[in-house]
Design an enzyme around this catalytic site. Sequence first.
Site, mmCIF file in Angstrom:
data_model
loop_
_atom_site.group_PDB
_atom_site.id
_atom_site.type_symbol
_atom_site.label_atom_id
_atom_site.label_comp_id
_atom_site.label_asym_id
_atom_site.label_seq_id
_atom_site.Cartn_x
_atom_site.Cartn_y
_atom_site.Cartn_z
ATOM 1 N N ASN A 1 -30.663 7.030 42.079
ATOM 2 C CA ASN A 1 -31.758 6.246 41.499
ATOM 3 C C ASN A 1 -32.225 5.234 42.546
ATOM 4 O O ASN A 1 -31.575 4.212 42.760
ATOM 5 C CB ASN A 1 -31.243 5.525 40.235
ATOM 6 C CG ASN A 1 -32.296 4.639 39.607
ATOM 7 O OD1 ASN A 1 -33.465 4.688 39.982
ATOM 8 N ND2 ASN A 1 -31.882 3.829 38.643
ATOM 9 N N TRP A 2 -33.355 5.544 43.173
ATOM 10 C CA TRP A 2 -33.860 4.669 44.248
ATOM 11 C C TRP A 2 -34.514 3.408 43.696
ATOM 12 O O TRP A 2 -34.872 2.515 44.461
ATOM 13 C CB TRP A 2 -34.875 5.420 45.101
ATOM 14 C CG TRP A 2 -34.292 6.458 46.017
ATOM 15 C CD1 TRP A 2 -32.971 6.834 46.130
ATOM 16 C CD2 TRP A 2 -35.016 7.254 46.968
ATOM 17 N NE1 TRP A 2 -32.839 7.809 47.082
ATOM 18 C CE2 TRP A 2 -34.074 8.091 47.618
ATOM 19 C CE3 TRP A 2 -36.357 7.355 47.328
ATOM 20 C CZ2 TRP A 2 -34.443 9.005 48.610
ATOM 21 C CZ3 TRP A 2 -36.718 8.257 48.309
ATOM 22 C CH2 TRP A 2 -35.779 9.067 48.946
ATOM 23 N N LYS A 3 -34.754 3.357 42.404
ATOM 24 C CA LYS A 3 -35.460 2.223 41.782
ATOM 25 C C LYS A 3 -36.787 1.973 42.523
ATOM 26 O O LYS A 3 -37.418 2.957 42.918
ATOM 27 C CB LYS A 3 -34.546 0.987 41.753
ATOM 28 C CG LYS A 3 -33.195 1.320 41.103
ATOM 29 C CD LYS A 3 -32.345 0.125 40.827
ATOM 30 C CE LYS A 3 -31.019 0.577 40.225
ATOM 31 N NZ LYS A 3 -30.144 -0.543 39.881
ATOM 32 N N HIS B 1 -32.787 3.325 31.161
ATOM 33 C CA HIS B 1 -32.047 2.509 32.136
ATOM 34 C C HIS B 1 -32.009 1.045 31.688
ATOM 35 O O HIS B 1 -32.992 0.527 31.144
ATOM 36 C CB HIS B 1 -32.694 2.622 33.520
ATOM 37 C CG HIS B 1 -31.818 2.063 34.585
ATOM 38 N ND1 HIS B 1 -31.742 0.720 34.833
ATOM 39 C CD2 HIS B 1 -30.929 2.653 35.411
ATOM 40 C CE1 HIS B 1 -30.851 0.507 35.803
ATOM 41 N NE2 HIS B 1 -30.338 1.676 36.169
ATOM 42 N N GLU C 1 -23.221 3.516 31.850
ATOM 43 C CA GLU C 1 -23.441 2.455 32.833
ATOM 44 C C GLU C 1 -23.235 1.107 32.154
ATOM 45 O O GLU C 1 -24.186 0.566 31.549
ATOM 46 C CB GLU C 1 -24.872 2.522 33.373
ATOM 47 C CG GLU C 1 -25.201 3.806 34.075
ATOM 48 C CD GLU C 1 -26.249 3.587 35.158
ATOM 49 O OE1 GLU C 1 -25.925 3.793 36.325
ATOM 50 O OE2 GLU C 1 -27.365 3.181 34.821
ATOM 51 N N GLY D 1 -27.140 3.773 42.435
ATOM 52 C CA GLY D 1 -28.330 2.987 42.764
ATOM 53 C C GLY D 1 -28.306 2.573 44.220
ATOM 54 O O GLY D 1 -28.642 3.355 45.113
HETATM 55 C C1 PEP Z 1 -28.071 1.877 38.346
HETATM 56 O O1 PEP Z 1 -28.784 0.873 38.277
HETATM 57 O O2 PEP Z 1 -28.285 2.878 37.646
HETATM 58 C C2 PEP Z 1 -26.953 1.860 39.272
HETATM 59 C C3 PEP Z 1 -25.947 2.690 39.086
HETATM 60 O O3 PEP Z 1 -27.097 0.974 40.281
HETATM 61 P P1 PEP Z 1 -25.976 0.486 41.306
HETATM 62 O O4 PEP Z 1 -25.268 1.719 41.816
HETATM 63 O O5 PEP Z 1 -26.743 -0.212 42.369
HETATM 64 O O6 PEP Z 1 -25.065 -0.397 40.541
#
Ligand code: PEP
Length: 254
Positions: free
Chosen positions: A11-13, A94, A170, A236
């Site tokens: 997930n590149w956001k 999300h 998550e 992420g």
């Molecule tokens: C996310 O936001 O879905 C995520 C897993 O981010 P990170 O790995 O940066 O915690």
Amino acid sequence: MLRMKKLIVANWKMNPKTLSEAVSLARKTGVVKKGAGELVICPPYPFLSGVQKVLNGAALGAQDMSENTEGPHTGEVSAGILKSVGVSYVILGHSERRSELGENDEAVNGKVLQALKAGLRVVLCIGEPIEIRKKGLPSASSFVKKQLLGCVAGIEKLGLKKKNLILAYEPVWAISTSKNRRNETPDDAAFMASLIKTIVREKFYFTPRVLYGGSVGEKDVRDFVSQKEVDGTLVGAASLRASEFRLLMGKVFE
Ligand code: PEP
């Protein structure tokens, strides 16, 4: 026994800053050997087509979509539009969309139904906030159960392919950008993954794949994905660091 191939969703956001940086990152990280495992790269919408051209063995995912199918919804993107540009996965629910944009379970449910109807694979994010987890795992379990069932209400009417519903556990407090972030333990992640599988099995008669996400990096990814209940990971921040992400992939797909 044949081991199920693991799934990694990147997930590149809202990153990186430009199309050329996105294409360059995809060239470095969107490469996976046939049969090694499944990799999905989820860039921002405007980068989808450019990234798709350079993926090598990875699938293309989006980070969200509309609960509507077409029409006057300025700024929105439908499941059909995503499919038409080669997207096969979509992340829904999300926690950043829930907290920043007030997305609730009902809205997420609308999106889940549209995505599944269109034949997209859904990566549905669920997880409790810190106030709930502080009360213990039983409270976290009840929260996650309610959230999950709210988001998937009505899917039994769609004759869905079970591969098309993937859950990502998550815990909000473990995501790299959350304030006062803490680490989830692999054992608790496995407990929650198992709980999620049981909830779906009891209600819909199939066992979905469940990913773990929350600050997973090259150093600890093995601790999570080696849990038999955990079918892969949603990544992420580490998915933007090409060399670390390649090491991470090597550990998941080994
Ligand atoms: C996310 O936001 O879905 C995520 C897993 O981010 P990170 O790995 O940066 O915690």
